[in-house]
Design an enzyme around this catalytic site. Structure first.
Site, PDB file in Angstrom:
ATOM      1  CE1 TYR A 106      16.919 -25.579   5.356  1.00  0.00           C
ATOM      2  CE2 TYR A 106      16.489 -27.843   4.727  1.00  0.00           C
ATOM      3  CZ  TYR A 106      16.047 -26.638   5.204  1.00  0.00           C
ATOM      4  OH  TYR A 106      14.726 -26.479   5.551  1.00  0.00           O
ATOM      5  CG  ASP A 147      18.295 -21.855   5.967  1.00  0.00           C
ATOM      6  OD1 ASP A 147      18.509 -21.347   7.090  1.00  0.00           O
ATOM      7  OD2 ASP A 147      17.165 -22.174   5.572  1.00  0.00           O
TER       8      ASP A 147
END
Length: 256
Positions: A106, A147
DNA sequence: ATGCCCTTGCGTCAAGGA
């Protein structure tokens, strides 16, 4: 073997959506981001009930990543980046599942730019790039899924001119992503869909999903050993249309 | 230029997200 990445935007708030999606698509491996929950509040029992063993790296309120394996348990190989610029933020977890090394990340958002948050994004990317360099030649298939908070090119955003000052589209951020692909990492979704408009995120504002005003910021980078086995890749857009859903959709790849 | 929407936290607003 199908490997998916999904920024759930709160694993407990989105648990019904997550379970519905797991049931409907049954991926073999799942990387989750933005758990927004401390370790003790990870819904391990419900996920096990759905048929998945899991490891997780939580944090109160923000961030948090997890790796799920259907009918098994991921074998953890790394927790946090080497030389992580802020180890208090839970943004990286890595495991081996059936001979494939899966890194779940992330990457920091980095807004506003310029500023300390953007500097942190650049430092995090430098540490990630160093790790990716080590992982590429591991000999086994490696998938770096998550992400990335990076819009790689103008083709990956509904309206590029709106995003020129944004940390997701900053020149040095895009350059860092390009260095990874230049080094041999395969951007799986773009590799198999070179001319298609493919988005993975639509914000909650302005009815963005209905207008398909999206971004492609969730990626799976494959080393050469993994890329040789790449068969298919796609986005589970239907999950984005469910009630009380994340602003991201799951992205999946299929490996031989 | 800004807010829009949605999450979590000791919380009825603030902060972060992208």
């Amino acid at each position: 073997m199908r490997i998916a990445t999904y920024n759930v935007n709160g694993v407990n708030g989105r648990l019904p959506v997550l379970l519905e999606w797991l049931e409907a698509t049954a991926p073999d491996v799942v990387c989750l981001q933005e758990l927004k929950a401390p370790d003790e509040k990870f819904p391990a029992a419900a996920i096990e009930q759905a048929g998945y063993g899991a490891i997780w790296h939580g944090q109160k309120s923000w961030n948090g990543v997890a790796i799920l394996a259907r009918g098994g348990t991921p074998v953890e190989t790394r927790r946090g980046l080497p030389d992580d610029p802020d180890p208090a933020q839970s943004r990286y977890l890595e495991a081996a599942v059936n001979g494939v090394v899966v890194g779940c990340l992330y990457l920091p958002n980095g807004n506003p730019r310029p500023g300390p948050k953007f500097d942190y994004k650049l430092r995090w990317m430098a540490a990630f790039e160093a790790l990716a360099g080590k992982l590429f030649d591991l000999g086994e298939p490696v998938v770096l899924a998550g992400d990335y908070n990076i819009i790689p090119t103008e083709a990956d955003v509904y309206k590029p001119e709106r995003w020129v000052d944004d940390a997701l589209f900053a020149p040095d951020v895009r350059a860092a992503f390009k260095r990874l692909t230049d080094a041999g990492w395969t951007d799986a979704l773009r590799h198999l869909h070179p001319d298609e408009q493919v988005f993975t995120f639509w914000d909650y504002f302005r009815n963005a999903f209905a207008r398909d005003a999206g971004l492609r910021i969730d990626h799976q980078l494959l080393n050469a050993a993994a890329a040789k086995r790449l068969k298919a890749a796609g986005v589970d857009r239907s999950a984005r249309g469910l009630p009380k859903t994340s602003d991201h959709a799951p992205v999946w790849i299929e490996l031989k």
